[in-house]
Scaffold this active site. Structure first.
Site, PDB file in Angstrom:
ATOM      1  N   GLU A 189       0.996  -1.390  -0.190  1.00 20.14           N
ATOM      2  CA  GLU A 189       0.016  -0.168  -0.059  1.00 20.14           C
ATOM      3  C   GLU A 189       0.982   1.104   0.176  1.00 20.14           C
ATOM      4  O   GLU A 189       0.866   1.797   0.895  1.00 20.14           O
ATOM      5  CB  GLU A 189      -0.407   0.261   1.260  1.00 20.14           C
ATOM      6  CG  GLU A 189      -1.701  -1.584   1.060  1.00 20.14           C
ATOM      7  CD  GLU A 189      -2.810  -1.924   2.472  1.00 20.14           C
ATOM      8  OE1 GLU A 189      -2.588  -0.792   3.368  1.00 20.14           O
ATOM      9  OE2 GLU A 189      -3.340  -2.532   2.587  1.00 20.14           O
ATOM     10  N   GLU A 383      -9.297   4.272   3.795  1.00 16.58           N
ATOM     11  CA  GLU A 383      -8.879   3.761   2.418  1.00 16.58           C
ATOM     12  C   GLU A 383      -8.432   4.629   1.448  1.00 16.58           C
ATOM     13  O   GLU A 383      -9.810   5.386   1.249  1.00 16.58           O
ATOM     14  CB  GLU A 383      -9.614   2.419   2.224  1.00 16.58           C
ATOM     15  CG  GLU A 383      -9.443   1.313   3.701  1.00 16.58           C
ATOM     16  CD  GLU A 383      -9.130   0.400   3.475  1.00 16.58           C
ATOM     17  OE1 GLU A 383      -7.639   0.407   2.387  1.00 16.58           O
ATOM     18  OE2 GLU A 383      -8.932  -0.202   4.379  1.00 16.58           O
TER      19      GLU A 383
END
Ligand code: 0X9
Ligand code: ZN
Length: 438
Positions: A189, A383
């Site tokens: 990520e 997110e």
């Protein structure tokens, strides 16, 4: 039911995504070398075939998604009535055995496959570049900024923290309200490193702006952009991304990695985390078994003035708040109201969808449940971009950096402002209530 040999045949066509480490971590960028103390992990026993593929399941509600997560599927993409993610053949079999309808199992889709990091993604910061940027920021504003390590990873890298606080350096104590921003619990990520890193840069570069100056003068801000630098480095250690999620712990069975966001003590060992070391959501051998989570624990427990934290992840564009380990709303009604108001405010600022974490799926052992449950720290999971794997998934490319940093600027200021007393959000107070959008 699809037979396992057919599933195995399908998975054989999967490229190297998710493969366990096959060489050292300094191979992708010229001039970068691993510290001598960091040994290259030996070749893995786990063949790529066991590492899994992309599974689409019928799942219209959080309960079904939780069953999938508990079976060991790493859920990544949410569509109406469906969920998709990575799973080993064994996790797919467990999902089926739990009564879930598997719609498809196959190779990882093109947008989820590895791409070059240093080529067109060169603007992303690897570990050395992140440390250099943090060092440079500390050097630019020595009156407010200091850089220190909160601990070492399993491979011996420092977990760097940049502190922006006018009256305290490094790990010393301040009475000002504390807030922490963290990134990269999960290796692949990469945008979750860029966002806190570049927002720290923006704070430093705009420190004369009256609004920013007021916040910097009155708060104790810590930015820890790479909680899992070993995994991040491994993910970019060759020409193609490894699609790696966990840290670089070599497990007893020869597999690699513990999911750091399943390794915290709150509800550890419960739903939505896997007991199997091979799985992407492996919870570890015990709560806080990992040096990275131990370092975050020590940091938080040593910081009695901490009121707020935000842990950046990717992707799906969501603003999440506790509980994530159960469907219960948090019991403190005033705090719940504050969480809800802040979530909707920050959702409005970013365009992300606000919700209680478990509304997505139940997962135990995550940072935010522990920080809230154990220490009463208002804790957020964002997110980040993109919304779906079709927009790039974990690898949305360099253009996503600037837009995502921009989208997250106001929520950062808003949280910093409210850090003196997050509960006042319940009265509709907070920076956004009186400051125009910028
Ligand atoms: O599963 C996670 O750790 C986070 N999502 S990610 O795709 N970045 O891995 C979400 C954590 C939020 N917590 C819960 N849903 N319980
Ligand atoms: Zn994540």
């Amino acid at each position: 039911m699809r037979s396992l040999p057919l599933l195995a045949a399908l998975l054989l066509s999967i490229p190297r995504a998710s493969a366990a480490p096959d060489h050292g971590f300094d191979g992708h960028a010229a001039g970068r070398s691993a510290p001598a103390s960091l040994e290259t992990p030996p070749a893995p026993k786990t063949p790529a075939i066991e590492k899994g593929g992309w599974v689409v399941l019928e799942a219209g509600d959080s309960k079904t998604r939780t069953t999938a997560a508990t079976a060991g599927v790493s859920l990544e993409e949410f569509r109406p009535g469906q969920v998709a993610g990575f799973a080993t053949p064994a996790a797919v079999a467990r999902a089926r055995a739990a009564g879930l309808k598997v719609l498809s199992v196959g190779p990882v889709p093109p947008s989820m496959r590895p791409r070059d990091f240093p080529g067109k993604d060169a603007p992303y910061h690897n570990f050395a570049e992140t440390a250099a940027e943090l060092r440079s920021l500390a050097g630019k504003a020595p009156d407010i900024a200091s850089l220190f390590s909160i601990g070492k990873t399993i491979q011996g890298r420092d977990i760097w923290a940049l502190r922006l606080c006018p009256d305290a350096q490094a790990a010393s104590v301040s009475r000002k309200p504390g807030i922490a921003f963290m990134g990269m619990h999960h290796a692949r990520e990469h945008l979750s490193n860029e966002v806190p890193l570049l927002l720290a840069k923006r704070l430093v570069e705009n420190r004369k702006d009256p609004e920013v100056a007021r916040l910097l003068a009155s708060r104790d801000i810590t930015i820890i952009p790479m909680v899992n630098p070993d995994g991040g480095e491994y993910d970019v250690s060759s020409d193609t991304y490894h699609m790696h999620r966990k840290n670089m712990r070599r497990n007893d069975d020869g597999t690699v990695g513990v999911d750091l966001n399943r390794n915290y003590a709150w509800g550890w060992g419960g739903e939505g985390a896997s007991p199997y070391p091979i799985d992407d959501t492996y919870r570890g051998s015990s709560a806080f078994s990992e040096p990275e989570t131990k370092a975050i624990k020590a940091f938080i427990e040593g910081k009695k003035n901490l009121t707020t934290l935000l842990s950046y992840h990717t992707f799906s564009e969501l603003v999440l708040y506790p509980w994530g380990g159960s469907h219960e709303p948090i019991a403190d009604k005033n705090a719940l109201k504050a969480y809800q108001v802040m979530a909707s405010e920050m959702g409005r600022m970013t365009g992300y969808t606000p919700m209680q974490s478990s509304g997505l799926y139940v997962a135990t052992g995550d940072l935010t449940d522990w920080a809230w449950g154990e220490h009463g720290v208002f804790s957020w999971t964002f997110e980040l971009t993109p919304k779906s794997m079709w927009d790039g998934g974990f690898y949305p490319g360099a253009p996503a950096i600037a837009t995502t940093v921009q989208a997250n600027w106001r929520p950062m200021l808003y949280l910093i402002d409210l850090a003196d007393d997050p509960r006042r959000a319940a009265q509709g107070l907070g920076l956004s209530a009186f400051a125009p959008s910028r």
